[in-house]
Scaffold this motif. Structure first.
Motif, mmCIF file in Angstrom:
data_model
loop_
_atom_site.group_PDB
_atom_site.id
_atom_site.type_symbol
_atom_site.label_atom_id
_atom_site.label_comp_id
_atom_site.label_asym_id
_atom_site.label_seq_id
_atom_site.Cartn_x
_atom_site.Cartn_y
_atom_site.Cartn_z
ATOM 1 N N ILE A 91 2.227 7.084 -6.647
ATOM 2 C CA ILE A 91 1.280 8.158 -7.013
ATOM 3 C C ILE A 91 1.909 9.524 -6.717
ATOM 4 C CG2 ILE A 91 -0.980 9.187 -6.472
ATOM 5 C CD1 ILE A 91 -1.896 6.236 -5.876
ATOM 6 N N ALA A 92 2.534 9.634 -5.522
ATOM 7 C CA ALA A 92 3.182 10.901 -5.154
ATOM 8 C C ALA A 92 4.246 11.274 -6.179
ATOM 9 C CB ALA A 92 3.783 10.779 -3.758
ATOM 10 N N ARG A 93 4.998 10.286 -6.621
ATOM 11 C CA ARG A 93 6.062 10.559 -7.604
ATOM 12 C C ARG A 93 5.467 11.009 -8.947
ATOM 13 N NH1 ARG A 93 11.234 7.709 -7.214
ATOM 14 N NH2 ARG A 93 10.803 6.911 -9.300
ATOM 15 N N ARG B 130 0.840 -1.201 0.000
ATOM 16 C CA ARG B 130 0.000 0.000 0.000
ATOM 17 C C ARG B 130 0.880 1.258 0.000
ATOM 18 N NH1 ARG B 130 -2.256 3.637 3.237
ATOM 19 N NH2 ARG B 130 -1.002 2.976 5.009
ATOM 20 N N LEU B 131 1.925 1.246 0.856
ATOM 21 C CA LEU B 131 2.818 2.403 0.935
ATOM 22 C C LEU B 131 3.607 2.591 -0.362
ATOM 23 C CD1 LEU B 131 4.118 1.984 4.588
ATOM 24 C CD2 LEU B 131 2.736 3.878 3.727
ATOM 25 N N VAL B 132 4.045 1.489 -0.945
ATOM 26 C CA VAL B 132 4.787 1.569 -2.211
ATOM 27 C C VAL B 132 3.894 2.192 -3.286
ATOM 28 C CG1 VAL B 132 5.850 0.202 -4.063
ATOM 29 C CG2 VAL B 132 6.376 -0.330 -1.672
ATOM 30 N N ALA C 78 6.815 11.486 -1.349
ATOM 31 C CA ALA C 78 7.510 10.276 -1.819
ATOM 32 C C ALA C 78 8.697 9.962 -0.915
ATOM 33 C CB ALA C 78 7.963 10.463 -3.265
ATOM 34 N N ASP C 79 9.452 10.991 -0.567
ATOM 35 C CA ASP C 79 10.624 10.780 0.292
ATOM 36 C C ASP C 79 10.239 10.333 1.687
ATOM 37 O OD1 ASP C 79 12.391 11.269 -1.643
ATOM 38 O OD2 ASP C 79 12.983 13.295 -0.970
ATOM 39 N N LEU D 170 13.854 -0.271 -1.216
ATOM 40 C CA LEU D 170 13.146 -0.151 -2.501
ATOM 41 C C LEU D 170 14.149 -0.137 -3.634
ATOM 42 C CD1 LEU D 170 10.643 2.720 -1.647
ATOM 43 C CD2 LEU D 170 10.184 0.262 -1.697
ATOM 44 N N GLU D 171 13.717 -0.710 -4.748
ATOM 45 C CA GLU D 171 14.571 -0.664 -5.923
ATOM 46 C C GLU D 171 13.697 -0.152 -7.063
ATOM 47 O OE1 GLU D 171 17.326 -4.193 -5.971
ATOM 48 O OE2 GLU D 171 16.609 -4.177 -8.045
ATOM 49 N N ASP D 172 14.031 1.030 -7.584
ATOM 50 C CA ASP D 172 13.260 1.562 -8.711
ATOM 51 C C ASP D 172 13.740 0.899 -9.988
ATOM 52 O OD1 ASP D 172 11.563 3.489 -7.445
ATOM 53 O OD2 ASP D 172 13.378 4.660 -7.018
ATOM 54 N N ARG D 173 12.853 0.231 -10.666
ATOM 55 C CA ARG D 173 13.234 -0.450 -11.894
ATOM 56 C C ARG D 173 12.379 0.063 -13.038
ATOM 57 N NH1 ARG D 173 15.228 -5.932 -10.548
ATOM 58 N NH2 ARG D 173 14.254 -6.683 -12.449
ATOM 59 N N ALA D 174 12.847 -0.188 -14.277
ATOM 60 C CA ALA D 174 12.109 0.287 -15.447
ATOM 61 C C ALA D 174 10.684 -0.259 -15.427
ATOM 62 C CB ALA D 174 12.826 -0.176 -16.714
ATOM 63 N N ASP D 175 10.517 -1.479 -14.940
ATOM 64 C CA ASP D 175 9.183 -2.088 -14.981
ATOM 65 C C ASP D 175 8.424 -1.957 -13.664
ATOM 66 O OD1 ASP D 175 10.939 -3.730 -13.687
ATOM 67 O OD2 ASP D 175 10.168 -5.595 -14.538
#
Ligand SMILES: [Zn+2]
Length: 470
Positions: free
Chosen positions: A434-436, A427-429, A444-445, A458-463
């Motif tokens: 959405i914030a981003r 839910r938080l992710v 987001a931070d 967290l790992e931001d990935r292309a997908d």
């Protein structure tokens, strides 16, 4: 079926574990003396034998696991006098503290966790039976065991009884007949706790409690007796002498001993200032890292405890956690609804993982080689990282996830938390995404910070976003 072998200290070789009663294992582990917080050395037998128990249970054995607390002895009495509280109060306090650490290490509660003061009747009747059989003698309110009467004395430690006698120092104040004799009952001293006995008020020596407890909870003969290597002589040697003389039966059939933990390559001691409580190390790393560190070495080898080894254990756990996160992510974002029946070609993913998992069992069957078992876990993680993604059929990912989590469960390493917490993280992710999207970087931070406090990376990935527990 593969056989399970353990190293039996008594015979100095690996032997197949064949229990007395089919599918049942009776096991006794000497537990801590509760006069202070547990130290890092206490953690090793706790973790190792808990892991062994978990493995035996997975193999289908019913395990009767007895681990005691020594709640009356000189150290407890001295410490309680310093603190001006009763020995019992002190013991209660440190049993509660020890249980906190034991739970933190994710050790299952023993089937029975007896305390010396709870088996006083059994202790007294065993001492009486040793006197009746001529293995013990009373002198001025003390009772001693006459080691020369027991012909197997020294069998476990491989020590020669006459060498021991000639090397032993005789304390002139002692009432023993021979320097190797050891105390079964100590007479009461003013101001100290005591129990009534046929030899007057007093309290037991240390060794007799384990003989009384094993008899009470496991019978005259049982499968495995375990403890730290430092207990082989004289503690375990004395337990054998007491129990076999009193019961006329073989005592334990297998003896397992864990090696020492050195601190920065030195023996741990308070005077050297390299004494660490489990609590302070758990605060710096975590109980889980300590557990993983202990299992990363074979239980019989000495291990060195330092920051480098703990960091290495933490990094190893992170690698595993990362792969568990990858599997969860691949399932949650899965785009392949293929079922088992449609195509068996892809089944080799599961087959490959099963082959790697078999190596885990192979290592564990070979005298509980957790170091090699962990290598098998790493292999599975590596395989999953390269071969599994959201396009892999979901049923296969589920199977791999199940295999991996089962192995981690045996090691007592919890990677994933209960589902409710996972949903909260999801839910938080989602909220952060959405914030981003709205370029609300502050929100987001702050969510990222909150997740980090929950132990989530967290790992931001292309997908999309992948997350895992640190
Ligand atoms: Zn013991």
């Amino acid at each position: 079926m593969r056989i399970l072998k353990i190293y039996n200290t008594m015979n100095r070789r690996k032997e197949e574990l064949i229990p007395l009663r089919e599918n049942n294992i009776s096991m006794y582990v000497c537990g801590p003396t509760v006069y202070d917080l547990l130290h890092i050395g206490n953690a090793r037998p706790l973790v190792v034998f808990d892991t062994f128990r978990k493995y035996l249970e997975r193999k289908g054995f019913k395990v009767n696991f007895v681990q005691n607390f020594t709640d009356i002895d000189d150290k407890i009495i001295n410490r309680s006098a310093e603190l001006n509280i009763s020995a019992q109060e002190l013991a209660e306090k440190y049993i509660a503290e020890a249980e906190h650490d034991i739970r933190g290490l994710n050790c299952q509660a023993p089937t029975v966790a007896p305390r010396a003061t709870q088996v006083m009747d059994e202790i007294i009747s065993m001492i009486q039976s040793l006197i009746d059989k001529g293995f013990a003698y009373e002198k001025n309110g003390s009772v001693f065991y006459n080691t020369e009467k027991f012909k197997h004395y020294g069998d476990l430690s491989g020590k020669n009884i006459s060498d021991l006698i000639s090397g032993a120092r005789v304390d002139v104040n002692e009432e023993k007949q021979s320097p190797l004799d050891f105390v079964l009952w100590k007479p009461q001293k003013p101001g100290e706790p005591f129990w009534d006995s046929p030899w007057g008020g007093g309290r037991p020596g240390w060794h007799i409690e384990c003989s009384a407890m094993t008899k009470k909870y496991l019978g005259d003969t049982f499968d495995i007796h375990a403890g730290g290597e430092d207990l082989i002589f004289p503690h375990h040697e004395n337990e054998i002498a007491q129990s076999e003389a009193a019961n006329g039966q073989t005592f334990a059939r297998y003896w397992m001993h864990v090696g020492f933990i050195n601190i920065n390559h030195e023996k741990m001691s308070k005077s050297k200032g390299n004494f660490f409580t489990l609590r302070e190390i758990a605060e710096k790393y975590s109980y889980r890292v300590i557990r993983f560190f202990i299992l990363s070495a074979h239980y019989r080898s000495p291990v060195n405890f330092d920051d480098v080894s703990l960091e290495a254990a933490a990094n190893g756990l992170e690698r595993i956690s990362n792969s568990v996160g990858l599997l969860r992510y691949a399932l949650e974002n899965n785009s392949n609804n293929q079922t088992e029946s449609e195509d068996s070609m892809e089944d080799n993913i599961v087959e490959s993982v099963r082959t790697l998992a078999a190596r885990f069992d192979e290592a564990m069957d070979d005298d509980l080689n957790t170091a090699n078992a962990i290598t098998a876990v790493y292999e599975i993680c590596k395989f999953a990282n390269t071969n599994i993604n959201s396009k892999t059929p979901a049923f296969q990912i589920e199977e791999v996830q199940k295999i991996l989590l089962e192995l981690l469960d045996i090691l007592g390493i919890e990677i994933d938390k209960p589902n409710r917490e996972n949903q909260e993280i999801d839910r938080l992710v989602g909220k952060r995404q959405i914030a981003r999207k709205n370029k609300d970087w502050a929100t987001a931070d702050s969510i990222r910070k909150k997740l980090s406090d929950m132990g989530v990376l967290l790992e931001d990935r292309a997908d999309g976003i992948r997350w895992y527990y640190k």
